[in-house]
Design a protein around this motif. Structure first.
Motif, mmCIF file in Angstrom:
data_model
loop_
_atom_site.group_PDB
_atom_site.id
_atom_site.type_symbol
_atom_site.label_atom_id
_atom_site.label_comp_id
_atom_site.label_asym_id
_atom_site.label_seq_id
_atom_site.Cartn_x
_atom_site.Cartn_y
_atom_site.Cartn_z
ATOM 1 N N LEU A 36 19.448 14.327 40.885
ATOM 2 C CA LEU A 36 19.799 13.160 40.054
ATOM 3 C C LEU A 36 18.937 13.135 38.792
ATOM 4 O O LEU A 36 19.443 12.864 37.699
ATOM 5 N N ARG A 37 17.656 13.444 38.951
ATOM 6 C CA ARG A 37 16.768 13.461 37.768
ATOM 7 C C ARG A 37 17.263 14.495 36.761
ATOM 8 O O ARG A 37 17.340 14.230 35.568
ATOM 9 N N ALA A 38 17.642 15.652 37.252
ATOM 10 C CA ALA A 38 18.054 16.741 36.352
ATOM 11 C C ALA A 38 19.365 16.425 35.626
ATOM 12 O O ALA A 38 19.617 16.948 34.545
ATOM 13 N N LEU A 39 20.194 15.572 36.210
ATOM 14 C CA LEU A 39 21.495 15.259 35.578
ATOM 15 C C LEU A 39 21.356 14.325 34.382
ATOM 16 O O LEU A 39 22.280 14.250 33.559
ATOM 17 N N MET A 40 20.224 13.608 34.275
ATOM 18 C CA MET A 40 20.007 12.667 33.159
ATOM 19 C C MET A 40 21.233 11.764 32.970
ATOM 20 O O MET A 40 21.879 11.756 31.913
ATOM 21 N N LEU A 41 21.542 11.001 34.010
ATOM 22 C CA LEU A 41 22.775 10.212 34.033
ATOM 23 C C LEU A 41 22.666 8.948 33.186
ATOM 24 O O LEU A 41 21.589 8.354 33.069
ATOM 25 N N ASP A 42 23.795 8.507 32.631
ATOM 26 C CA ASP A 42 23.916 7.152 32.082
ATOM 27 C C ASP A 42 24.292 6.245 33.251
ATOM 28 O O ASP A 42 25.029 6.679 34.151
ATOM 29 N N PRO A 43 23.872 4.986 33.213
ATOM 30 C CA PRO A 43 24.156 4.093 34.352
ATOM 31 C C PRO A 43 25.643 3.981 34.679
ATOM 32 O O PRO A 43 26.015 3.806 35.843
ATOM 33 N N ASP A 44 26.512 4.088 33.663
ATOM 34 C CA ASP A 44 27.949 3.928 33.916
ATOM 35 C C ASP A 44 28.645 5.218 34.356
ATOM 36 O O ASP A 44 29.842 5.198 34.666
ATOM 37 N N ASP A 45 27.935 6.325 34.353
ATOM 38 C CA ASP A 45 28.542 7.577 34.830
ATOM 39 C C ASP A 45 28.922 7.437 36.301
ATOM 40 O O ASP A 45 28.459 6.523 37.004
ATOM 41 N N ILE A 46 29.736 8.383 36.740
ATOM 42 C CA ILE A 46 30.036 8.481 38.178
ATOM 43 C C ILE A 46 29.387 9.764 38.676
ATOM 44 O O ILE A 46 29.455 10.796 38.003
ATOM 45 N N VAL A 47 28.722 9.686 39.837
ATOM 46 C CA VAL A 47 28.056 10.885 40.359
ATOM 47 C C VAL A 47 28.494 11.155 41.797
ATOM 48 O O VAL A 47 28.530 10.253 42.632
ATOM 49 N N MET A 62 31.084 7.723 29.479
ATOM 50 C CA MET A 62 31.129 7.833 30.939
ATOM 51 C C MET A 62 31.593 9.235 31.346
ATOM 52 O O MET A 62 32.657 9.657 30.929
ATOM 53 N N THR A 63 30.780 9.934 32.100
ATOM 54 C CA THR A 63 31.210 11.242 32.589
ATOM 55 C C THR A 63 31.144 11.253 34.129
ATOM 56 O O THR A 63 30.494 10.403 34.733
ATOM 57 N N VAL A 64 31.833 12.223 34.700
ATOM 58 C CA VAL A 64 31.737 12.450 36.143
ATOM 59 C C VAL A 64 30.845 13.678 36.341
ATOM 60 O O VAL A 64 31.119 14.739 35.786
ATOM 61 N N ALA A 65 29.761 13.489 37.092
ATOM 62 C CA ALA A 65 28.790 14.565 37.310
ATOM 63 C C ALA A 65 28.589 14.757 38.805
ATOM 64 O O ALA A 65 29.011 13.916 39.598
ATOM 65 N N ALA A 66 27.945 15.859 39.173
ATOM 66 C CA ALA A 66 27.761 16.126 40.606
ATOM 67 C C ALA A 66 26.407 16.762 40.892
ATOM 68 O O ALA A 66 25.921 17.588 40.113
ATOM 69 N N VAL A 67 25.835 16.349 42.014
ATOM 70 C CA VAL A 67 24.681 17.049 42.590
ATOM 71 C C VAL A 67 25.186 17.771 43.825
ATOM 72 O O VAL A 67 25.808 17.147 44.698
ATOM 73 N N ILE A 68 24.947 19.068 43.903
ATOM 74 C CA ILE A 68 25.252 19.812 45.129
ATOM 75 C C ILE A 68 23.928 20.169 45.786
ATOM 76 O O ILE A 68 23.081 20.828 45.170
ATOM 77 N N THR A 69 23.736 19.689 47.017
ATOM 78 C CA THR A 69 22.494 19.996 47.719
ATOM 79 C C THR A 69 22.658 21.315 48.470
ATOM 80 O O THR A 69 23.514 21.438 49.344
ATOM 81 N N ALA A 70 21.839 22.269 48.084
ATOM 82 C CA ALA A 70 21.934 23.597 48.707
ATOM 83 C C ALA A 70 20.542 24.139 49.013
ATOM 84 O O ALA A 70 20.346 25.349 49.063
ATOM 85 N N ALA A 71 19.575 23.224 49.204
ATOM 86 C CA ALA A 71 18.190 23.678 49.372
ATOM 87 C C ALA A 71 17.772 23.807 50.834
ATOM 88 O O ALA A 71 16.597 24.014 51.124
ATOM 89 N N GLY A 72 18.732 23.668 51.762
ATOM 90 C CA GLY A 72 18.398 23.810 53.181
ATOM 91 C C GLY A 72 18.102 25.261 53.533
ATOM 92 O O GLY A 72 18.568 26.184 52.870
ATOM 93 N N SER A 73 17.338 25.423 54.614
ATOM 94 C CA SER A 73 16.960 26.788 55.007
ATOM 95 C C SER A 73 18.058 27.482 55.797
ATOM 96 O O SER A 73 18.156 28.704 55.815
ATOM 97 N N GLY A 74 18.888 26.673 56.474
ATOM 98 C CA GLY A 74 19.952 27.285 57.271
ATOM 99 C C GLY A 74 19.456 27.864 58.574
ATOM 100 O O GLY A 74 20.066 28.780 59.116
ATOM 101 N N THR A 75 18.372 27.301 59.112
ATOM 102 C CA THR A 75 17.820 27.878 60.345
ATOM 103 C C THR A 75 18.777 27.742 61.534
ATOM 104 O O THR A 75 18.812 28.604 62.399
ATOM 105 N N ARG A 76 19.562 26.615 61.572
ATOM 106 C CA ARG A 76 20.489 26.449 62.694
ATOM 107 C C ARG A 76 21.652 27.433 62.605
ATOM 108 O O ARG A 76 22.281 27.771 63.587
ATOM 109 N N LEU A 77 21.943 27.862 61.357
ATOM 110 C CA LEU A 77 23.063 28.788 61.167
ATOM 111 C C LEU A 77 22.664 30.185 61.628
ATOM 112 O O LEU A 77 23.495 30.993 61.995
ATOM 113 N N GLY A 78 21.368 30.464 61.611
ATOM 114 C CA GLY A 78 20.926 31.820 61.882
ATOM 115 C C GLY A 78 21.044 32.578 60.577
ATOM 116 O O GLY A 78 21.788 32.189 59.684
#
Ligand code: C5P
Length: 242
Positions: free
Chosen positions: A97-108, A1-17
């Motif tokens: 999630l696909r790239a993390l290749m998680l085991d079902p019991d991992d925490i994400v 069991m491992t603790v893994a993370a997905v960080i979403t950073a693919a937004g364009s940021g148009t509202r931020l300017g």
């Protein structure tokens, strides 16, 4: 069991300017993830904080900025796999999630890069809640504004909404891996309109999602007016004052 993370950073940021390091608008928009704060890209702030609680990290980047995001993370000394994101946040999470290749019991943990300053204590509280038996856990805050139904075409406002019964949702949204994988698999298969968060998808399948206390610093850097606060926090953290 491992603790893994997905960080979403693919937004364009148009509202931020689009902001160049000196605050002027460049000709080519800078993705939000790469906006510099105290010499460190927004995504690197997010990743370095989550590295305190997660052993493996995947970051989803705008397809044209994968190399730039990778460089920003290397520069900040963060070890993470960078993959191209999708057209929507939900598609980006699914790719991560696909790239993390998680085991079902991992925490994400699924975390928005835009919430770069969420304290690690909040992240740890979501993990503890899953360890304690929840299918998922999300940080929430009380709503401070008065809420009403949107005005109609005539400009007349709608009914008031009881804010006491509502909460604003932050990230990281943390799940037993099998729950997150199931939620995104079903959502993808059904082709429903993309959800703006992951707990909504998991809850729709009957999973038990609990709330933990969020933090003001977990706000989403979205508009230009968010940048002074983000800079202030980055300065505090750089100077060791927070
Ligand atoms: O657009 P919004 O502010 O809701 O985005 C929340 C997070 O999702 C941001 O960190 C953004 O970078 C990310 N995102 C993504 N892929 C998309 C759209 C948004 O990873 N296609």
């Amino acid at each position: 069991m491992t603790v893994a993370a997905v960080i979403t950073a693919a937004g364009s940021g148009t509202r931020l300017g689009a902001h160049s390091p000196d605050g002027t608008a460049p000709k080519v928009p800078v993705p939000k993830a790469l906006v510099p704060l105290e010499g460190r890209a927004l995504v690197a702030w997010a990743a370095s904080r989550i590295a305190d609680v997660a052993e493996r990290i995947v970051v989803t980047a705008p397809p044209l900025a994968v190399d730039a995001v990778r460089s920003a993370l290397v520069e900040a000394g963060v070890d993470a796999l960078v993959v191209p994101g999708g057209d929507t946040r939900q598609a980006s999470v699914a790719a991560g999630l696909r790239a993390l290749m998680l085991d079902p019991d991992d925490i994400v943990l699924i975390h928005d890069a835009a919430r770069a300053f969420q304290p690690t204590e909040v992240m740890a509280a979501t993990i503890d809640a899953v360890h304690a038996g929840a299918d998922g856990a999300i940080p929430v805050l009380p709503v401070v504004d008065t809420l009403i139904g949107a005005p109609g075409p005539d400009g007349v406002i709608g009914d008031p909404v009881d804010r006491e019964g509502l909460r604003a949702v932050q990230t990281p949204q943390t799940f037993r891996a099998r729950v997150a994988l199931d939620a995104h698999r079903v959502a993808e298969a059904h082709g429903t309109p993309p959800a703006t968060d992951d707990a909504t998808l998991a809850r729709a399948l009957g999973h038990r999602i609990v709330a933990v206390d969020g933090h003001e610093w977990g706000f989403k850097v979205t508009r230009p007016s968010d940048l002074p606060l983000a800079r202030h926090i980055a300065q505090s953290l750089s100077g060791g004052r927070a």
